[in-house]
Design an enzyme around this catalytic site. Structure first.
Site, mmCIF file in Angstrom:
data_model
loop_
_atom_site.group_PDB
_atom_site.id
_atom_site.type_symbol
_atom_site.label_atom_id
_atom_site.label_comp_id
_atom_site.label_asym_id
_atom_site.label_seq_id
_atom_site.Cartn_x
_atom_site.Cartn_y
_atom_site.Cartn_z
ATOM 1 N N ARG A 138 59.069 58.126 41.389
ATOM 2 C CA ARG A 138 58.215 57.179 40.667
ATOM 3 C C ARG A 138 58.941 55.866 40.417
ATOM 4 N NH1 ARG A 138 55.713 56.602 34.942
ATOM 5 N NH2 ARG A 138 54.771 55.021 36.255
ATOM 6 N N SER A 192 52.571 50.514 36.136
ATOM 7 C CA SER A 192 52.031 50.684 34.789
ATOM 8 C C SER A 192 51.110 49.544 34.352
ATOM 9 C CB SER A 192 53.180 50.834 33.788
ATOM 10 O OG SER A 192 52.681 50.949 32.473
ATOM 11 N N HIS A 222 18.776 38.182 60.934
ATOM 12 C CA HIS A 222 19.422 36.856 60.859
ATOM 13 C C HIS A 222 18.680 35.938 59.877
ATOM 14 C CE1 HIS A 222 21.358 38.312 64.531
ATOM 15 N NE2 HIS A 222 20.139 38.564 64.968
ATOM 16 N N SER A 241 56.935 61.631 30.012
ATOM 17 C CA SER A 241 55.896 60.687 29.590
ATOM 18 C C SER A 241 54.617 60.815 30.399
ATOM 19 C CB SER A 241 56.417 59.253 29.709
ATOM 20 O OG SER A 241 57.552 59.067 28.897
ATOM 21 N N SER A 258 16.876 27.051 33.433
ATOM 22 C CA SER A 258 17.750 25.892 33.628
ATOM 23 C C SER A 258 17.648 25.006 32.397
ATOM 24 C CB SER A 258 17.337 25.103 34.874
ATOM 25 O OG SER A 258 17.967 23.837 34.902
ATOM 26 N N ARG A 303 30.469 41.064 26.746
ATOM 27 C CA ARG A 303 29.185 40.661 27.311
ATOM 28 C C ARG A 303 28.511 41.711 28.197
ATOM 29 N NH1 ARG A 303 28.237 35.190 27.197
ATOM 30 N NH2 ARG A 303 26.994 35.249 29.116
#
Length: 475
Positions: free
Chosen positions: A320, A325, A150, A103, A280, A11
């Protein structure tokens, strides 16, 4: 339709940002990193042939995702799954793919590339919001409007000056974004725990070759700066910092949309409302600020993600742990996708924003008499009156006028009351002249011009190649 789809994909977000965090982009980048690693290692004297590199290049985009999934199910390791998948289509090079690397070599370096490229995508959209707001500010720099503190009527400002407040936040954001890009470091080639021990034997103890490999590979992927030290991964503070940056942009957007929604309720300024748009399902007259509300919803989500990335950065163990991950796979891409959508919508709003000067002036006329009382008191004192006595007279008239407005629902008649009060000595004809709203906006027009010229225009000049953007909404 029987499985969950991410709304950011369906979307909201742009195709370019979706591609940046796509599987294809990720795993193609892995292969480009492996090719670059092999080429530089060959140039540094390792036994890697031109034929092996040629076969790697020829199959760089030949990715069998089904086979990779089978390998990952077998090995429970995504990187090794793709090493084997790549080796199957480049058999001569199978033994030198990922040579000496861990890795994080492909995983972390790709993450940093995606972060950089994602910020560049966002920067274009951010620059265009800044351009639109700057144009808006200049266009309406002289149009008086009620100021609010305000959310109560306060001294007048101008529509353009108010827009500079939104711009000021974005100036801070783009400065932070540019600084982040300028200082972003590549992980490079560091080995399993950051000691490059795996390359000690490969290069016969020649540390200079390891450093060359590290810097040369980083330059190939557009990074001038490289982490001097690391564990297995780059410092997860990078993730926390970039999500905080994205949160800051989201905060700026949310502030803008809060103000716009309030102004739309006052019928002073509206976001675009298309010919066939429905506000609406029940109330046909409604013109709901759906774009602003969508930005607010997405902004709240982005802001909430800062806690997640901060917890990851603070709880990494030694060189680590892997509890980052799954979190990174969710947090980083979705923060980028959401901010991408926010900036798209913001640009869309600015392309069709509507200002109603007559409505703005009506609200000024309702409140300006109260704001003119300070001037009236000063003029009475100049004419020889007693300030405290005058103050009491004005206070009584103000209270009665306020009652007219609030209790009886009538127009504000404070000025008429003052004009008809023979005890006041001020020049009554001059009072009517003074009630021009432009006499109450201070230096707002000049401040707007100076701010755009001195702080905003240099940003636009530096990024003029980024100006111009289609900002249609998906839904």
């Amino acid at each position: 339709m029987n499985s969950y789809k991410n709304p950011l994909e369906e979307r909201y977000s742009s195709e370019e940002m979706l591609f940046n965090f796509s599987h294809n982009n990720k795993f193609r980048t892995w292969r480009q990193l492996w090719i670059a690693l092999a080429e530089i290692e060959k140039n540094l004297g390792l036994e890697i042939t031109d034929e092996q590199i040629a076969e790697l290049k020829a199959n760089a985009e030949n990715i069998d995702y089904d086979k990779a999934a089978e390998y990952e199910k077998k090995f429970r390791h995504d990187v090794m799954a793709h090493v084997h998948t790549y080796g199957d289509v480049a058999p001569s090079a199978k033994g030198i793919i990922h040579l000496g690397a861990t890795s994080a070599f492909v995983g972390d370096n790709t993450d940093l590339i995606q972060i950089r490229d994602g910020l560049l995508i966002l920067k274009k959209k951010l620059v265009n919001v800044i351009k639109s707001l700057a144009d808006f500010a200049i266009q309406y720099k002289d149009l008086p409007t009620l100021g609010f503190t305000h959310f109560q009527p306060a001294q007048l400002t101008t529509v353009g000056k108010r827009a500079t407040l939104w711009l000021q936040s974005l100036v801070l954001d783009i400065e932070e974004l540019d600084f982040f890009l300028e200082t972003l470091r590549f992980r490079g080639v560091k080995g399993t725990t950051g000691t490059a021990a795996s390359f000690l034997e490969l290069f016969n103890g020649d540390y200079s070759k390891v450093k060359h490999l590290d810097k040369e590979l980083s330059k190939r992927f557009g990074f001038d700066k490289v982490f001097g030290v690391s564990g297995q991964t780059y410092d997860r503070k990078i993730d926390a910092k970039v999500v905080a940056l994205l949160s800051n942009i989201a905060q700026s957007a949310h502030k803008f949309t809060n103000d716009l929604r309030l102004l739309q309720n006052l019928k002073e300024i509206e976001e675009p409302f298309e010919k066939n748009q429905i506000g609406s399902s029940a109330m046909a007259y409604k013109r709901n600020p759906m774009r602003s509300e969508r930005i607010g919803a997405l902004a709240k989500y982005v802001m909430s993600l800062t806690t997640s990335s901060a917890m990851v950065a603070s709880t990494q163990w030694f060189e680590r742990t892997l509890d980052d991950s799954a979190n990174k796979r969710l947090t980083i891409p979705q923060a980028f996708l959401a901010v991408d959508a926010i900036l798209l919508i913001w640009n869309n709003i600015m392309n069709g924003i509507v200002v109603y000067p007559n409505r703005i002036n009506k609200h000024i006329e309702e409140e300006l008499p109260f704001m003119a009382t300070e001037y009236i008191i000063m003029e009475e004192v100049k004419a020889g009156g007693d300030r405290q006595e005058i103050h009491e007279v004005i206070r009584v008239h103000s209270m009665e006028a306020s009652k007219q407005v609030k209790v009886e629902g009538k127009e504000n008649d404070l000025i008429e009351r003052i004009l008809n009060d023979d005890s006041l000595k001020l020049d009554k004809s001059k009072l009517k002249e003074v009630l021009d709203p432009k006499n109450f906006i201070g230096f707002a027009p000049i401040q707007t011009e100076e701010f755009i010229k001195n702080e905003v225009q240099p940003i636009l000049d530096q990024n003029k190649d980024l100006i111009g953007l289609e900002a249609d909404l998906k839904v």
